[in-house]
Design an enzyme around this catalytic site. Structure first.
Site: not given
Length: 366
Positions: A21, A34, A40, A79, A117, A135, A189, A196, A199, A308
């Site tokens: 994508w 999205e 997922t 879902y 989002y 998100d 992260c 770190c 990063c 969930s």
């Protein structure tokens, strides 16, 4: 001094994954990706996205499709309400927006299943508009960077992060920025064992300076999953199996399963399955499974599945000793006899996929 957002984008250009994508600016394709990526993992989504876009390459193709066929192509992603809302969104795009995914925040938020989002992601990536996409991953990255100890869903924290994101996205390409923050949260992260040392934001990250990367953002108590048992019936005649469609709303809405009941673990399954058998087997419109002739329920297979909010333990039982002809079992609008060859045409929840694979083996691909 170089602004941290520029360091972030330089890192992204060097380390970005080649995801399907990311090879397009088509708003429809980005909306599909999205939607699939909600709750997922990326590696799981990739083959589904490719197959889905091959089957429904345009928003018009998706809008014209039968919803059950769309859900079937979604099978395994979970879902499933996402698939139905995406299908409804495609129809709305065709009917009300001339077949073009809206490029305004007000209009795109009207589409079923498109929250803040997803709207931000589509608008920034497809249309390069400065609309941040925030998100859980982004909240974690920014909470650590800003050194926020409070829960990230707290209104004041959300406001601080949104303001920071809004100021940063103005400085660079919005689409690149959105994907860069997502990528940082996915690769560096991470929730645990954040890397770190590699990063790009480490020099100005408050959580790193304070030695609190492992405790920021503040953890919230997860609600324990409810545990439930499901008893399902294997009723077969002439190479066909009795199947039923779940209710049009709620968990696994509209998907197919074996005739089943949900009950608490402390209860006796027979007290729930015998009434179901009475409902299925009728003579002259009256229940015909008497207590004295009630069948013995032989367990055939069991599978567990985690949602969930609930943990299912599904056991399939074959009724043995039923005195009636199996042909008496009643089909209805939401129940039907399905041949083994046609099982693959129906949309099954993953737990039933696994059960059917065990019960019928290599004979049918579900």
């Amino acid at each position: 001094m170089e602004h941290p957002v520029h360091k972030l984008l330089e890192w992204y250009q060097r380390n970005r994954r080649d995801l399907p994508w990311r090879r397009t600016k088509d708003a429809y394709a980005i909306l599909v990706s999205e939607t699939m990526l909600q709750q997922t993992q990326v590696d799981t989504v990739i083959p589904y996205f490719r197959r889905f876009m091959t089957e429904y390459p345009t928003v018009g193709a998706l809008a014209r499709a039968d919803q059950e066929a769309v859900v079937k192509h979604w099978q395994g992603l979970g879902y499933y309400s996402r698939a139905r809302r995406l299908h409804s969104a495609a129809q709305m795009v065709v009917d009300e927006f001339d077949g073009r995914v809206p490029s305004s925040l007000e209009q795109i938020r009207q589409l079923p299943g498109v929250g803040a989002y997803t709207a931000g992601a589509v608008l920034s990536i497809a249309y390069d508009l400065p609309t941040p996409a925030i998100d859980g991953n982004v909240l974690r990255v920014m909470a650590r960077y800003l050194g926020v100890r409070e829960p990230v869903r707290q209104a004041s924290v959300l406001c601080l992060i949104e303001d920071t994101m809004q100021s940063w996205i103005q400085l660079v390409s919005p689409g690149e920025f959105t994907q860069a923050v997502m990528e940082l949260g996915a690769l560096v992260c991470t929730p645990r064992n954040a890397a770190c040392l590699v990063c790009p934001l480490v020099d100005s990250c408050y959580a790193h300076d304070l030695g609190e990367v492992d405790v920021i953002p503040a953890k919230t108590e997860k609600k324990a999953r409810r545990k439930a048992n499901v008893g399902a019936l294997w009723i077969e005649k002439n190479g066909s199996i009795l199947v039923e469609r779940r209710k049009p709303s709620g968990l696994l809405a509209g998907m197919w399963q074996l005739p089943a009941v949900e009950y608490n673990g402390s209860e006796d399954v027979t007290s729930h399955l015998h009434p179901l058998l009475e409902e299925l087997y009728t003579e002259g419109g009256q229940p015909s499974v008497e207590e004295s002739t009630a069948p013995y329920l032989v367990p055939m297979a069991t599978e567990r599945h985690l949602f969930s909010h609930v943990e299912w333990s599904v056991t399939v039982y074959r009724p043995v000793g039923l005195t009636l002809d199996l042909g008496v079992a009643q089909a209805s609008t939401d129940r039907m006899w399905c041949s083994l060859a046609d099982l693959e045409k129906l949309a099954w929840p993953r737990v039933y996929e696994k059960l059917l694979e065990r019960l019928i083996g290599e004979r049918v691909k579900i």
